[in-house]
Scaffold this motif. Structure first.
Motif, mmCIF file in Angstrom:
data_model
loop_
_atom_site.group_PDB
_atom_site.id
_atom_site.type_symbol
_atom_site.label_atom_id
_atom_site.label_comp_id
_atom_site.label_asym_id
_atom_site.label_seq_id
_atom_site.Cartn_x
_atom_site.Cartn_y
_atom_site.Cartn_z
ATOM 1 N N GLY A 132 0.820 -1.208 0.000
ATOM 2 C CA GLY A 132 0.000 0.000 0.000
ATOM 3 C C GLY A 132 0.854 1.258 0.000
ATOM 4 O O GLY A 132 0.513 2.258 -0.659
ATOM 5 N N GLU A 133 1.965 1.254 0.730
ATOM 6 C CA GLU A 133 2.866 2.421 0.755
ATOM 7 C C GLU A 133 3.464 2.667 -0.631
ATOM 8 O O GLU A 133 3.535 3.809 -1.086
ATOM 9 N N PHE A 134 3.891 1.594 -1.273
ATOM 10 C CA PHE A 134 4.456 1.738 -2.627
ATOM 11 C C PHE A 134 3.409 2.283 -3.596
ATOM 12 O O PHE A 134 3.685 3.180 -4.405
ATOM 13 N N ILE A 135 2.204 1.736 -3.508
ATOM 14 C CA ILE A 135 1.141 2.154 -4.432
ATOM 15 C C ILE A 135 0.834 3.633 -4.259
ATOM 16 O O ILE A 135 0.761 4.384 -5.240
ATOM 17 N N PHE A 136 0.629 4.067 -3.025
ATOM 18 C CA PHE A 136 0.293 5.473 -2.810
ATOM 19 C C PHE A 136 1.411 6.396 -3.265
ATOM 20 O O PHE A 136 1.171 7.433 -3.886
ATOM 21 N N SER A 137 2.667 6.015 -2.972
ATOM 22 C CA SER A 137 3.793 6.857 -3.372
ATOM 23 C C SER A 137 3.837 7.027 -4.891
ATOM 24 O O SER A 137 4.022 8.139 -5.405
ATOM 25 N N ILE A 138 3.631 5.933 -5.616
ATOM 26 C CA ILE A 138 3.698 6.001 -7.082
ATOM 27 C C ILE A 138 2.475 6.730 -7.645
ATOM 28 O O ILE A 138 2.593 7.523 -8.585
ATOM 29 N N VAL A 139 1.288 6.456 -7.084
ATOM 30 C CA VAL A 139 0.073 7.145 -7.545
ATOM 31 C C VAL A 139 0.209 8.648 -7.344
ATOM 32 O O VAL A 139 -0.129 9.451 -8.223
ATOM 33 N N ARG A 140 0.703 9.041 -6.193
ATOM 34 C CA ARG A 140 0.877 10.468 -5.910
ATOM 35 C C ARG A 140 1.852 11.105 -6.891
ATOM 36 O O ARG A 140 1.613 12.209 -7.396
ATOM 37 N N THR A 141 2.928 10.393 -7.209
ATOM 38 C CA THR A 141 3.916 10.937 -8.148
ATOM 39 C C THR A 141 3.342 11.044 -9.560
ATOM 40 O O THR A 141 3.494 12.073 -10.232
ATOM 41 N N GLU A 142 2.662 9.986 -10.014
ATOM 42 C CA GLU A 142 2.157 9.960 -11.392
ATOM 43 C C GLU A 142 1.011 10.942 -11.588
ATOM 44 O O GLU A 142 0.971 11.668 -12.594
ATOM 45 N N LEU A 143 0.077 10.994 -10.656
ATOM 46 C CA LEU A 143 -1.045 11.926 -10.792
ATOM 47 C C LEU A 143 -0.594 13.368 -10.589
ATOM 48 O O LEU A 143 -1.245 14.295 -11.069
ATOM 49 N N GLY A 144 0.519 13.536 -9.882
ATOM 50 C CA GLY A 144 1.060 14.881 -9.716
ATOM 51 C C GLY A 144 1.602 15.465 -11.007
ATOM 52 O O GLY A 144 1.860 16.663 -11.095
ATOM 53 N N LYS A 145 1.755 14.604 -12.035
ATOM 54 C CA LYS A 145 2.216 15.065 -13.343
ATOM 55 C C LYS A 145 1.050 15.410 -14.273
ATOM 56 O O LYS A 145 1.272 15.803 -15.417
#
Length: 308
Positions: A132-145
């Motif tokens: 879950g930590e990995f998923i949120f970190s990547i989702v936050r990074t990708e959607l932040g673009k």
């Protein structure tokens, strides 16, 4: 009587010892059966059986069937081989255009190497937490673009490709840390606004949709006018062609009639004069016609039936 009593008392200890032996034997047999049963482990389809001895993993069974363990010394726990769903806690992110969003997603995952999972994550709960930590970190990074409109607009959204990218990156981190699990798919099931921003964004969305609808109406009206103008032009051209064709046919008919008339007149002039006179009567004489003619008029003679 006394002799009989003494004999009865003498036989009692012997029978008691027999019963005691029988009870001990039965207890031993039952214990052995229970120990034998406790040493048997049934591995079902779609599960791992983890055998531990004094807390350490010594064997993992992944094939269905009957397996054996040392009773009282070894313990067996079960892990699922099937795909599982992990509902990631919803969290807030910030988009490229500085708008805040609440993202709620889920992951479909499975255990591929239970030994690594136990060694590095210890439990399934810990494995899901790290995932879950990995998923949120990547989702936050990708959607932040991405801009907010690009995320929520289904026509412009690239979520399908984004989900694949997030899944690939999460698996890369899980493999790096040897967690023995794999994520099969990551999906964003809901993307909402914080309550403070919802009304303003909804109003903007309504305005944008009304603008798009008005553009469609304008395009439709313009297309209608073009079609109508084209149709009117084609109708005028068809009518003009039809009139010209009718005039041509009429002229040809009059020409043929004149030719027939001249030919008939030349063959019998007197008969043709009579015929023309009789035809004129049809047009000039009816129930309301009054004609005054001299008595010796050829026209009158014809009406009266006098022929020379």
């Amino acid at each position: 009587m006394s002799d009989g009593t003494i004999e009865f008392n003498q036989k009692k200890p012997k029978n008691f010892r027999n019963y005691l032996k029988l009870g001990i034997t039965s207890l031993i047999i039952i214990s052995l059966v229970l120990i034998a049963l406790s040493s048997i482990t049934i591995v079902k389809e779609g599960e791992y059986k983890v055998v531990r001895q004094f807390g350490d993993v010594i064997k993992i069974h992944d094939e269905p069937g009957l397996k054996f363990k040392l009773p009282l010394i070894q313990e067996v726990s079960t892990l699922s081989k099937k795909k599982m769903v992990y509902d990631v806690d919803e969290k807030e992110i910030t988009t490229l255009d500085k708008k805040r969003m609440i993202i709620d997603n889920y992951a479909i995952w499975s255990i591929t190497d239970p030994e690594k999972m136990i060694s590095n994550a210890r439990t399934m709960m810990n494995a899901e937490a790290r995932m879950g930590e990995f998923i949120f970190s990547i989702v936050r990074t990708e959607l932040g673009k991405m801009d907010f409109s690009e995320i929520i607009n289904e026509e412009e959204s690239s979520r399908g490709k984004l989900n694949e990218e997030i899944t690939a990156k999460v698996n890369k981190f899980l493999k790096r840390d040897n967690y023995g699990i794999v994520v099969n798919d990551v999906r964003i099931k809901r993307s909402d606004l914080p309550e403070a921003n919802e009304e303003a964004v909804f109003t903007q969305m309504i305005t944008d949709r009304e603008k798009i609808a008005q553009e469609y109406l304008s395009q439709g009206e313009a297309a209608k006018n073009r079609i109508r103008a084209k149709t009117d032009r084609e109708v005028k051209e068809m009518l003009s062609t039809a009139r010209a064709e009718a005039e041509k046919i009429r002229a040809e008919g009059e020409q043929q009639a004149a030719e027939i008339y001249n030919e008939a007149f030349s063959k019998d002039e007197e008969f043709y004069q009579l015929y023309r006179t009789l035809e004129s009567y049809k047009k000039t004489i009816d129930g309301e016609t009054t004609i005054i003619l001299p008595q010796d008029s050829p026209y009158a003679n014809l009406l009266l039936g006098y022929f020379e």
